[in-house]
Design an enzyme around this catalytic site. Sequence first.
Site, PDB file in Angstrom:
ATOM      1  N   HIS A 197      -8.606  -0.945  -3.077  1.00 30.23           N
ATOM      2  CA  HIS A 197      -7.751  -0.794  -1.905  1.00 30.23           C
ATOM      3  C   HIS A 197      -8.196  -1.323  -0.752  1.00 30.23           C
ATOM      4  CE1 HIS A 197      -5.563   2.966  -3.970  1.00 30.23           C
ATOM      5  NE2 HIS A 197      -5.031   1.881  -4.732  1.00 30.23           N
ATOM      6  N   TYR A 255       0.231   5.949   1.614  1.00 32.62           N
ATOM      7  CA  TYR A 255       0.150   7.134   0.448  1.00 32.62           C
ATOM      8  C   TYR A 255       1.416   7.671   0.534  1.00 32.62           C
ATOM      9  CZ  TYR A 255      -4.387   5.972  -1.042  1.00 32.62           C
ATOM     10  OH  TYR A 255      -5.548   5.317  -1.445  1.00 32.62           O
ATOM     11  N   GLY A 260     -17.531 -15.639 -20.243  1.00 33.06           N
ATOM     12  CA  GLY A 260     -16.360 -16.326 -19.498  1.00 33.06           C
ATOM     13  C   GLY A 260     -16.555 -16.529 -18.000  1.00 33.06           C
ATOM     14  N   GLU A 288     -12.049   5.584   1.314  1.00 32.73           N
ATOM     15  CA  GLU A 288     -11.648   4.260   1.692  1.00 32.73           C
ATOM     16  C   GLU A 288     -11.772   4.147   3.238  1.00 32.73           C
ATOM     17  OE1 GLU A 288      -8.150   3.948  -1.668  1.00 32.73           O
ATOM     18  OE2 GLU A 288      -7.525   4.168   0.717  1.00 32.73           O
ATOM     19  N   VAL A 293     -14.368  -4.820 -14.260  1.00 34.00           N
ATOM     20  CA  VAL A 293     -13.360  -5.782 -14.946  1.00 34.00           C
ATOM     21  C   VAL A 293     -12.409  -6.386 -13.838  1.00 34.00           C
ATOM     22  CG1 VAL A 293     -10.973  -4.898 -15.903  1.00 34.00           C
ATOM     23  CG2 VAL A 293     -12.708  -3.524 -16.501  1.00 34.00           C
ATOM     24  N   PHE A 294     -12.226  -7.702 -13.886  1.00 38.85           N
ATOM     25  CA  PHE A 294     -11.355  -8.616 -13.290  1.00 38.85           C
ATOM     26  C   PHE A 294      -9.857  -8.122 -13.163  1.00 38.85           C
ATOM     27  CE2 PHE A 294     -14.616 -11.975 -13.190  1.00 38.85           C
ATOM     28  CZ  PHE A 294     -15.639 -11.337 -12.344  1.00 38.85           C
TER      29      PHE A 294
END
Length: 398
Positions: free
Chosen positions: A88, A98, A276, A140, A388-389
């Site tokens: 975020h 939000y 990869g 955040e 994780v992309f």
Amino acid sequence: MLSAKSAETVRATLPAVGAAIGDITELFYAKLFAAHPELLRDLFNRGNQNAGLQKQALAGSIAAFATHLVERPEARPDVMLNRIAHKHVSLGVTREQYPVVHQYLFEAIVDILGEAVTPEVAEAWTEVYWLMANALITIEERLYAEQQVLAGDVWRSWTVTDRVAETADCTTFHLTPADGAPAPDFKPGQYVSVQVELPDGARQIRQYSLTGAPASPVRTITVKRIHGPSALGPDGEVSNHLHHRVPVGTVLRVSAPYGDLVLQDTGAPVLLASAGIGCTPMLSMLEHLAETGHTAPVTVLHADRSPADHALRADHRALALKLADATARFWYEADAEPGDGEGRMDLTDVPVEPGTQVYLCGPLPFMRGVREQLLAKGVRAADVHYEVFGPDMWLASE
């Protein structure tokens, strides 16, 4: 903590909400983008939306958070919350967004579940939402403060000073601050968001791992061109734009560095396993280990289609060789060279030291398979960290 009354209601309604959560999130996004098309144009990843990945990730995170609240009320799912919060802030999300999400999410819940959404049910699930939202907002705002930027104001202009073709589909971009000020520090393994203006006027954003040393004044990202339905298809519109329309001298909007997959400076043995383009965060980790004189064993493992497809292959091996005690092993589905493994990564004869800290990055099936092999070798689940992309479908499926 969820109130006792709401916990009872959530526990009773979780099966029904969980069964419908996919439909709820699909309708939520339709409502949100109808009212705020600028969010799809300039904030959300259109490729992930088209593929349905963002919907699945959102549905999974809401269901996982609610389940955690009723099953483990004494704890908080910080791994999931931190991962979402880092993503975020790299996009510039602020607390003001939000309530907008809440409005359209709960409209979707009511539309899908109908009369089952009694005032008591609505109150309980509103409590779930704001527990999750306020936890994210707190994390955040701390992350913004750590980078010394105002909430949402993460963007800075960077100039492309060089381009290097790594493979047929991977290009490394060298970036320097356009204002001449020093580059901000980052932690090995972190990423930046890059925002580009596409031909239709959309300002799409994607995240790319930083591949150089954290102390370098030049930032490097290696971008894999994604082949979508067409040469500039929606699944690869930003990567294709960077490959085809961003020459040396182009100024890009780049965020401050974020990401929770960060190398821990513990002095423990390290295992870096990638597949990869998942090798990219491993490069900055290796740079850092080499610069700091890490002496514990380091195991570098990578799987790819072929040596020609392995981006940064020479750097991958050379950085491992700079370490005091390191081994590097690569597996290829085709054209494996002498000393390389053939086919999928097999850890049967890979020694793993007790206390090894593991970092994984690559396609989800690859990471699941490697993690299972490592757990079978006695590695603690808490010592396996991953990236994780794109939307985190691993957390969403647990």
